[in-house]
Each structure stands twice: as C-alpha cells, then as structure tokens.
Design an enzyme around this catalytic site. Sequence first.
Site, PDB file in Angstrom:
ATOM      1  N   HIS A  17      34.166 -20.821 -43.581  1.00  0.00           N
ATOM      2  CA  HIS A  17      33.746 -19.626 -44.319  1.00  0.00           C
ATOM      3  C   HIS A  17      33.176 -20.014 -45.686  1.00  0.00           C
ATOM      4  O   HIS A  17      32.145 -19.482 -46.108  1.00  0.00           O
ATOM      5  CB  HIS A  17      34.933 -18.680 -44.555  1.00  0.00           C
ATOM      6  CG  HIS A  17      35.492 -18.071 -43.321  1.00  0.00           C
ATOM      7  ND1 HIS A  17      36.834 -18.156 -43.004  1.00  0.00           N
ATOM      8  CD2 HIS A  17      34.916 -17.356 -42.324  1.00  0.00           C
ATOM      9  CE1 HIS A  17      37.047 -17.511 -41.874  1.00  0.00           C
ATOM     10  NE2 HIS A  17      35.904 -17.023 -41.435  1.00  0.00           N
ATOM     11  N   LYS A  41      43.251  -7.559 -34.281  1.00  0.00           N
ATOM     12  CA  LYS A  41      43.925  -8.828 -34.549  1.00  0.00           C
ATOM     13  C   LYS A  41      45.228  -8.577 -35.296  1.00  0.00           C
ATOM     14  O   LYS A  41      45.314  -7.693 -36.132  1.00  0.00           O
ATOM     15  CB  LYS A  41      43.037  -9.743 -35.411  1.00  0.00           C
ATOM     16  CG  LYS A  41      41.744 -10.160 -34.752  1.00  0.00           C
ATOM     17  CD  LYS A  41      40.945 -11.052 -35.697  1.00  0.00           C
ATOM     18  CE  LYS A  41      39.619 -11.468 -35.094  1.00  0.00           C
ATOM     19  NZ  LYS A  41      38.841 -12.285 -36.045  1.00  0.00           N
ATOM     20  N   ARG A  90      29.285 -20.505 -35.135  1.00  0.00           N
ATOM     21  CA  ARG A  90      29.763 -21.830 -34.762  1.00  0.00           C
ATOM     22  C   ARG A  90      29.269 -22.205 -33.373  1.00  0.00           C
ATOM     23  O   ARG A  90      28.854 -23.315 -33.133  1.00  0.00           O
ATOM     24  CB  ARG A  90      31.298 -21.877 -34.779  1.00  0.00           C
ATOM     25  CG  ARG A  90      31.910 -21.657 -36.142  1.00  0.00           C
ATOM     26  CD  ARG A  90      33.404 -21.480 -36.083  1.00  0.00           C
ATOM     27  NE  ARG A  90      33.711 -20.289 -35.283  1.00  0.00           N
ATOM     28  CZ  ARG A  90      34.769 -20.161 -34.498  1.00  0.00           C
ATOM     29  NH1 ARG A  90      35.653 -21.110 -34.403  1.00  0.00           N
ATOM     30  NH2 ARG A  90      34.955 -19.054 -33.803  1.00  0.00           N
ATOM     31  N   SER A 128      39.917 -19.102 -37.833  1.00  0.00           N
ATOM     32  CA  SER A 128      41.133 -18.619 -38.493  1.00  0.00           C
ATOM     33  C   SER A 128      42.299 -18.573 -37.519  1.00  0.00           C
ATOM     34  O   SER A 128      43.420 -18.959 -37.867  1.00  0.00           O
ATOM     35  CB  SER A 128      40.897 -17.224 -39.086  1.00  0.00           C
ATOM     36  OG  SER A 128      39.965 -17.295 -40.127  1.00  0.00           O
TER      37      SER A 128
END
Length: 158
Positions: A17, A41, A90, A128
């Site tokens: 990030h 989440k 990514r 994360s």
Amino acid sequence: MKLAVYPGSFDPVTRGHIDILEKTSRLFDQIIIAVVHNVHKKALFTLEERVEMIKESTSHLPNVQVEAFTGLLVDYIRKKNACAIIRGLRTVSDFEYEATMAFMNKNLLPDVDTIFVMSRPEYIFISSSGVKEAALLGGDVSTMVPPAVEKKLREKLK
C-alpha cells in the site's frame, strides 16, 4: 488542485500500500487515504487504529492525509471533489475485481477515473489478510508492513 482518493480497509496497511502511495503522491497534488469498514471482512484493527497506523506510516508523504469514511465511495469522492480513485494491483485476479468496481464507479460518477497502479514485484505476494494470518500464527511480518504496523500487530496479538 488534483485530488485523488485511495480507498480501502487497510487492515492493516502493508508495504505494498505504501509503495502505491509513494508512486501516486508524485502524480497528484493531494491524496486522501479513505479508510472504510468493509462489511465483508472481519477487521483485526478498529478504524481509529488503522487511521493512526496509516498516518504514522505515511508521515514522509506531505501531500497524503488519512480519513475514515462510511457509505458509498462515489458520494465520498463527490463530497471531496476528487478527480481520481487510486487502486493497487498485484495479480490478474485483482484486476478482474478492480475493473468491475471501476466500471461501477464510472457509471455512478462519470467524471472520475480509476487509476490502477502495479506494486513493485517484491510486494506482489503481500496482502493484508495474509499478513494477519502469518502474524496470528507467529510469523515474522516485519518485511511486509511498516514498523508502526509491526509494533501494533505485536501488541494486538499478545
């Protein structure tokens, strides 16, 4: 002034990030990191903890500020009068998800573009959720997160 918004849950913020922010901070006059609670989440850190860790981790970027927000992203973008949404990529699967969201946002807010930025190759594997899982199982995540995040992870998982 060219203002961009980098939205996400950032639970926690990673070196990937930060890499995206370092790249895009050269392109925009100001960037707001918009930290949101993702209802899909389970968060390890509170919104306040995430905001604080991001502020510490981006203190070297003078044109970056951090805010928490709730609601629809396009409403937040409109309120802030931003010209762009920043999203990091990514993998190909990231692109598929992010492209769908970008098309939705473009439909809702036609004047705002989504800017996709690839992270450096050494950060492609970092997520994360992966960081949280590794840390919960006692792994060393010091190369994946900024020092402020590593410290908070250790405190949280004691």
